[in-house]
Design an enzyme around this catalytic site. Sequence first.
Site, short mmCIF file in Angstrom:
data_model
loop_
_atom_site.label_atom_id
_atom_site.label_comp_id
_atom_site.label_asym_id
_atom_site.label_seq_id
_atom_site.Cartn_x
_atom_site.Cartn_y
_atom_site.Cartn_z
N LYS A 195 -2.93 -1.48 4.26
CA LYS A 195 -2.35 -0.41 4.77
C LYS A 195 -2.13 0.58 3.46
O LYS A 195 -2.18 1.72 3.45
CB LYS A 195 -1.16 -0.82 5.37
CG LYS A 195 -0.14 0.58 5.60
CD LYS A 195 0.96 0.11 6.26
CE LYS A 195 2.46 -0.28 5.35
NZ LYS A 195 3.16 1.01 4.79
N ASN A 196 -1.45 -0.12 2.48
CA ASN A 196 -1.10 0.47 1.34
C ASN A 196 -2.33 1.20 0.60
O ASN A 196 -2.19 2.00 -0.38
CB ASN A 196 -0.14 -0.43 0.45
CG ASN A 196 1.13 -0.40 1.03
OD1 ASN A 196 1.56 0.21 1.95
ND2 ASN A 196 1.89 -1.79 0.56
N CYS A 241 10.73 3.50 6.60
CA CYS A 241 11.67 2.10 6.56
C CYS A 241 13.07 2.40 5.38
O CYS A 241 13.14 2.84 4.58
CB CYS A 241 10.98 1.11 5.90
SG CYS A 241 9.97 0.39 7.29
N ARG A 246 14.06 5.44 -2.75
CA ARG A 246 12.74 5.67 -3.00
C ARG A 246 12.42 7.11 -3.00
O ARG A 246 11.87 7.95 -2.39
CB ARG A 246 11.63 5.31 -2.06
CG ARG A 246 11.93 3.70 -1.92
CD ARG A 246 10.68 3.02 -1.19
NE ARG A 246 10.77 3.27 0.38
CZ ARG A 246 9.95 2.71 1.10
NH1 ARG A 246 8.76 2.23 0.84
NH2 ARG A 246 10.08 2.82 2.52
N ASP A 249 7.08 -6.73 -1.35
CA ASP A 249 6.70 -6.79 0.12
C ASP A 249 6.42 -8.14 0.48
O ASP A 249 6.11 -8.42 1.60
CB ASP A 249 5.22 -6.02 0.25
CG ASP A 249 5.53 -4.46 0.14
OD1 ASP A 249 6.79 -4.13 0.27
OD2 ASP A 249 4.51 -3.69 0.25
N ARG A 251 3.45 -1.03 12.14
CA ARG A 251 3.28 -0.19 11.12
C ARG A 251 2.39 -0.76 10.27
O ARG A 251 1.48 0.21 9.38
CB ARG A 251 4.59 0.66 10.52
CG ARG A 251 5.57 1.38 11.46
CD ARG A 251 6.56 1.90 10.46
NE ARG A 251 6.31 2.70 9.58
CZ ARG A 251 6.74 2.29 8.02
NH1 ARG A 251 7.47 1.30 8.19
NH2 ARG A 251 6.26 2.78 7.14
#
Length: 416
Positions: free
Chosen positions: A22-23, A116, A121, A304, A396
């Site tokens: 995903k990232n 999230c 951030r 993560d 997600r």
Amino acid sequence: MDKLQITGGKRLNGDIRISGAKNAALPILCAGLLTGGDLELSNVPRLHDVRTMLKLLEQTGLKVTQDDENVTLNGASIDKLEAPYELVKTMRASILVLGPMLARFGEAKVSLPGGCAIGSRPVDQHIKGLRAMGAEITIEGGYIHAKCPKLKGARIHTDMITVTGTENLLMAAVLAEGETVLENAAREPEVTDLANMLVAMGAKIEGIGTDRLVIQGVESLHGTKHAVISDRIEAATFLCAVAATGGDIRITNTRTDIFDVALDKLREVGLQLDVEANAIRARMDGRPHPVSFRTTEYPGFPTDMQAQFMAVNIIADGPSRVTETIFENRFMHVQEMNRLGAQISTEGNTAFMRGVDRLVGAPVMATDLRASASLVIAGLAAEGTTIVDRIYHLDRGYDRMEAKLSAVGADIVRIK
């Protein structure tokens, strides 16, 4: 709203194919804004965040063609230089359209992001870097307005290591005039994957994989074909699951060279690992050993994976401690794990655990993406039935997790 119903106590046995990261996929999709040619992508994960990003890109006029895990992008007809709040509010990675849109078209209007609730951030480093490259930026009405007919190369040193900040500034720099130097750049494999694809598109980048990227701007980029790297976080998550439940699984379509720290910690847990080039066999018998760690930027222990390892520690045969240095709100899963019988206390940014002999199923609520995964792991290890609510967080970032776990023996079903 969907939930997961898990009946714990089942050993896991079989093969699990790891999806694309995903990232890595999200910034790579945004790179489609940089060229009018075809960007042909494979190994794109089927995730809610990917669908959201594709919707966002389509509304700019970028053409999207999708067939399962293959996506082709064409940016020849982009005519709307805006990322609206309705799409951006659910996903922080939407900020990644800012750099490429501004670099190619000289203008961008992007809503301040949501996502999230694991920490602030801020996007100030993105803005700082683009201003250094000559952009005029204002923030008004919840939107970032950026203008610059032609970005100029600059030396940029971010105040902190920021993955999305590095990616945004990298995509802006490849079309800027002259040389850009990004100091204190993020070194994550997902950043490297983006940089390698940009080079294949005609960009000139030196220092890939290091904390100093040197970019010589080019006039334009062309299309290319690129396979998104496999998801190291998904791979490590399933390895944590077998560490917690016991069993014998083999994960395939993976890269074993991009999560060495997590693999070392899994060995400390007691997981027996047979590492191949693109696969890992993992076997677990008996109770896990406790492991303590401190999260930090790559190549350190990934934030993560903090929650998933905590799900293993809570049933380990002794005490452990985890220090979170990246996000200030990333212990929201603690109270939910304690509902299952875990013994966790927190003090500031450190969590202290004492492993228990047994967990007992209960209703729990997911608070963010990785917390969702940790509660699934805890539920798999618990006696009785666990109901995990708010799994839209899970969707997600994990491609049909319940289907992959069911295929290797877990008793897990999605319920409405």
